[in-house]
Scaffold this motif. Structure first.
Motif, PDB file in Angstrom:
ATOM      1  N   SER A  27      47.022 117.666   8.909  1.00  0.00           N
ATOM      2  CA  SER A  27      48.242 117.317   9.639  1.00  0.00           C
ATOM      3  C   SER A  27      49.368 117.019   8.660  1.00  0.00           C
ATOM      4  O   SER A  27      50.498 117.473   8.815  1.00  0.00           O
ATOM      5  N   ALA A  28      49.044 116.238   7.634  1.00  0.00           N
ATOM      6  CA  ALA A  28      50.091 115.785   6.717  1.00  0.00           C
ATOM      7  C   ALA A  28      50.598 116.927   5.837  1.00  0.00           C
ATOM      8  O   ALA A  28      51.802 117.106   5.663  1.00  0.00           O
ATOM      9  N   VAL A  29      49.679 117.706   5.295  1.00  0.00           N
ATOM     10  CA  VAL A  29      50.094 118.790   4.395  1.00  0.00           C
ATOM     11  C   VAL A  29      50.551 119.980   5.222  1.00  0.00           C
ATOM     12  O   VAL A  29      49.810 120.492   6.046  1.00  0.00           O
ATOM     13  N   GLY A  30      51.780 120.367   5.000  1.00  0.00           N
ATOM     14  CA  GLY A  30      52.286 121.502   5.773  1.00  0.00           C
ATOM     15  C   GLY A  30      53.639 121.899   5.238  1.00  0.00           C
ATOM     16  O   GLY A  30      53.927 121.743   4.040  1.00  0.00           O
ATOM     17  N   LEU A  31      54.489 122.367   6.126  1.00  0.00           N
ATOM     18  CA  LEU A  31      55.823 122.796   5.705  1.00  0.00           C
ATOM     19  C   LEU A  31      56.611 121.639   5.104  1.00  0.00           C
ATOM     20  O   LEU A  31      57.488 121.836   4.288  1.00  0.00           O
ATOM     21  N   GLY A  32      56.280 120.430   5.549  1.00  0.00           N
ATOM     22  CA  GLY A  32      56.967 119.257   5.026  1.00  0.00           C
ATOM     23  C   GLY A  32      56.855 119.172   3.507  1.00  0.00           C
ATOM     24  O   GLY A  32      57.821 118.835   2.825  1.00  0.00           O
ATOM     25  N   PHE A  91      58.052 112.179   7.779  1.00  0.00           N
ATOM     26  CA  PHE A  91      57.760 113.549   8.202  1.00  0.00           C
ATOM     27  C   PHE A  91      56.536 114.080   7.465  1.00  0.00           C
ATOM     28  O   PHE A  91      55.613 114.627   8.058  1.00  0.00           O
ATOM     29  N   SER A 110      53.239 112.646   8.445  1.00  0.00           N
ATOM     30  CA  SER A 110      52.984 112.794   9.895  1.00  0.00           C
ATOM     31  C   SER A 110      53.023 111.461  10.634  1.00  0.00           C
ATOM     32  O   SER A 110      52.186 111.212  11.506  1.00  0.00           O
ATOM     33  N   ALA A 149      50.499 111.361  15.811  1.00  0.00           N
ATOM     34  CA  ALA A 149      49.500 112.319  15.331  1.00  0.00           C
ATOM     35  C   ALA A 149      48.300 111.588  14.729  1.00  0.00           C
ATOM     36  O   ALA A 149      47.147 111.922  14.999  1.00  0.00           O
ATOM     37  N   LEU A 187      50.845 118.060  16.119  1.00  0.00           N
ATOM     38  CA  LEU A 187      52.075 117.712  16.834  1.00  0.00           C
ATOM     39  C   LEU A 187      51.907 117.923  18.335  1.00  0.00           C
ATOM     40  O   LEU A 187      52.519 117.249  19.154  1.00  0.00           O
ATOM     41  N   LEU A 238      61.146 109.683  14.018  1.00  0.00           N
ATOM     42  CA  LEU A 238      59.929 109.322  13.275  1.00  0.00           C
ATOM     43  C   LEU A 238      60.062 107.958  12.587  1.00  0.00           C
ATOM     44  O   LEU A 238      59.169 107.105  12.737  1.00  0.00           O
TER      45      LEU A 238
HETATM   46  N1  PHE Z   1      53.456 116.310   8.108  1.00  0.00           N
HETATM   47  C1  PHE Z   1      53.694 117.632   8.567  1.00  0.00           C
HETATM   48  C2  PHE Z   1      54.194 118.458   7.391  1.00  0.00           C
HETATM   49  O1  PHE Z   1      54.442 117.918   6.350  1.00  0.00           O
HETATM   50  C3  PHE Z   1      54.651 117.667   9.727  1.00  0.00           C
HETATM   51  C4  PHE Z   1      54.324 116.703  10.823  1.00  0.00           C
HETATM   52  C5  PHE Z   1      55.236 115.685  11.147  1.00  0.00           C
HETATM   53  C6  PHE Z   1      53.111 116.773  11.496  1.00  0.00           C
HETATM   54  C7  PHE Z   1      54.937 114.745  12.126  1.00  0.00           C
HETATM   55  C8  PHE Z   1      52.810 115.835  12.485  1.00  0.00           C
HETATM   56  C9  PHE Z   1      53.710 114.832  12.763  1.00  0.00           C
HETATM   57  O2  PHE Z   1      54.353 119.631   7.481  1.00  0.00           O
END
Ligand code: PHE
Length: 457
Positions: free
Chosen positions: A25-30, A233, A236, A241, A331, A395
């Motif tokens: 969840s945490a690792v992503g586009l952010g 962000f 998450s 989440a 999300l 958030l």
């Molecule tokens: N943390 C996710 C990211 O870095 C984005 C996200 C935000 C997911 C809030 C869940 C809740 O890409």
């Protein structure tokens, strides 16, 4: 006993699955898209330092608090909070916090899916020949072409959100456990390999200076708000989440230890992305502050020059899409779990209904790069507003309320039993950060930022 209440939606098979899912969840586009582009827009080092400070001092403590709410309540965020409020004889209005999270989830996912669609589009582009010969000019053109075509954007956005809805409608643990177990570690390996390449061929020195030289003159109150928003962000936080993932966490798993691992992995990935992008940016004379296109433009140039660039490029964008996908699932999940529990709808119809609404809002976001480009009320287009309101307002506000709820309202006995560590020192330090540091920091940042004036003007 209520603290070992059964989960309505099943449990993770072990603590490690929670770690993987929460990290998914945490690792992503952010981390890979947003962190480098914000760093580039806001002058580098000082932004990075403030961001790291917020992660450590308020992000991880709030992450622990959210997981505690989830595991204690063993329900979707709204109902978990409601249940705890009842047990602790607190106002039922606290459940508004969960509802706010649902709105934040909707808004976040709508623009998130558009960007994830870019990544999906790049999986395809990387295989076409123009990509192999790209230079800094043509890589900008590839990106501009993509975002100026509503049809293309709509196609990729639909494909992405459709796959998220599909997997959520099947139930989280089934698809998610399998996806994160293999693909997240693979993404990590890929990032490390590419960072090494980038440091070797790119301008490693300028990048390091840029990321760590703290020029505090670039640090305005708005930049600080962006750094807070990015911390929330990226981890998450603030929309439920981690509450929902915490609600599937086995009772004997240590929450602080688990959250610390997730927080560190997330931060590490963001830094890796920074060290991957900026050496290339400086070596090829690209514009660091070019905004949301930064990662896509930079990586195109890198892959074009790299031996086996197409293979690397293809794998990279595919894994980035998967990382975005595991975040997007988290999300959508709180909304769906809530409507299954409270409205009695099936998982399938809840997922499709919520997902289609998000898809619709996403269309307005993607149109802001082309047809609605000139529609910029208050100086921002619809995409920018969604990103701004979710990351910089909802958030942090959600996180603030979590800190107040757990830090000030829920009894010490309850939180201590969920916190579960045998070190009183650790517990007290965490509680101090949660009770004082987090709410005060968020309040000060909010009050100082001119963005909020804009919002309520
Ligand atoms: N943390 C996710 C990211 O870095 C984005 C996200 C935000 C997911 C809030 C869940 C809740 O890409």
């Amino acid at each position: 006993m209520s603290s070992t209440r059964e989960s309505l939606h099943g449990l993770w098979s072990s603590r490690w699955v929670f770690i993987l899912a929460a990290a998914g969840s945490a690792v992503g586009l952010g981390n890979i898209w947003r962190f480098p582009y914000l760093t580039g827009e806001n002058g580098g080092g000082a932004f990075v330092l403030v961001y790291l400070g917020f992660v450590l001092l308020i992000g991880i403590p709030i992450m622990i608090a959210e997981t505690i709410i989830g595991r204690r309540g063993r329900r979707s965020p709204v109902n978990a909070i409601l249940l705890i409020a009842e047990e602790e004889s607190l106002s039922r209005h606290w459940s508004a916090l969960g509802l706010m999270g649902i709105i934040a989830g909707f808004l976040t996912l709508s623009f998130y899916s558009v960007v994830a669609g870019w990544s999906l589009a790049y999986v395809y582009f990387v295989l076409t020949s123009s990509f192999a010969t790209a230079n800094s000019l043509s890589s900008e053109a590839i990106f501009t072409n993509l975002i100026s075509s509503p049809v293309q954007l709509l196609f990729w956005h639909t494909l992405f959100i459709g796959s998220v809805i599909w997997i959520v409608s099947k139930g989280v643990s089934l698809g998610l456990e399998r996806a994160v177990k293999i693909l997240m570690p693979l993404l990590f390996v890929m990032l490390v390999l590419m960072m090494i390449y980038s440091l070797l061929v790119g301008d490693a020195l300028s990048a390091t200076k840029y990321l760590f030289a703290t020029d505090f003159s670039s640090l305005t109150s708005d930049v600080i708000l962006l750094a807070v928003g990015q911390a929330f962000f990226s981890l998450s936080l603030g929309m439920g989440a981690l509450m929902i993932y915490g609600s599937y966490l086995p009772h004997d798993a240590s929450i602080p230890r688990t959250c610390l691992i997730v927080g560190c992995v997330d931060t590490l990935v963001a830094l890796l992305a920074g060290f991957l992008i900026f050496p290339i940016v400086f070596a090829y004379g690209l514009e660091a502050g070019q905004g949301p296109g930064l990662v896509f433009v930079t990586l195109t140039v890198a892959f074009a020059d790299m031996p086996f660039g197409q293979v690397f490029g293809f794998t990279f964008f595919l894994l980035l899409t998967v990382a975005a996908w595991t975040s997007a699932i988290s999300l959508l999940e709180p909304v769906v779990a809530w409507s299954v529990e409270s409205k009695g709808w099936s998982r399938n119809s809840s997922s499709w209904l919520a997902g289609c609404l998000i898809w619709l809002i996403g269309i307005f976001c993607l149109l802001s790069f082309n047809e609605l480009k000139d529609f910029t009320p208050g100086g921002r287009n619809i995409f920018d507003w969604s990103e701004y309101i979710s990351a910089n307002v909802l958030l942090p506000l959600g996180g603030f309320l979590v800190a107040v709820f757990v830090g000030w309202r829920v009894s010490r006995m309850t939180i201590a039993s969920e916190f579960g560590a045998n070190s009183a020192k650790l517990f007290n330090s965490w509680l101090f950060l949660l009770k004082y540091c987090a709410p005060i920091a968020v309040t000060i940042v909010f009050l100082n930022s001119s963005g909020l004036d804009l919002l309520f003007r």
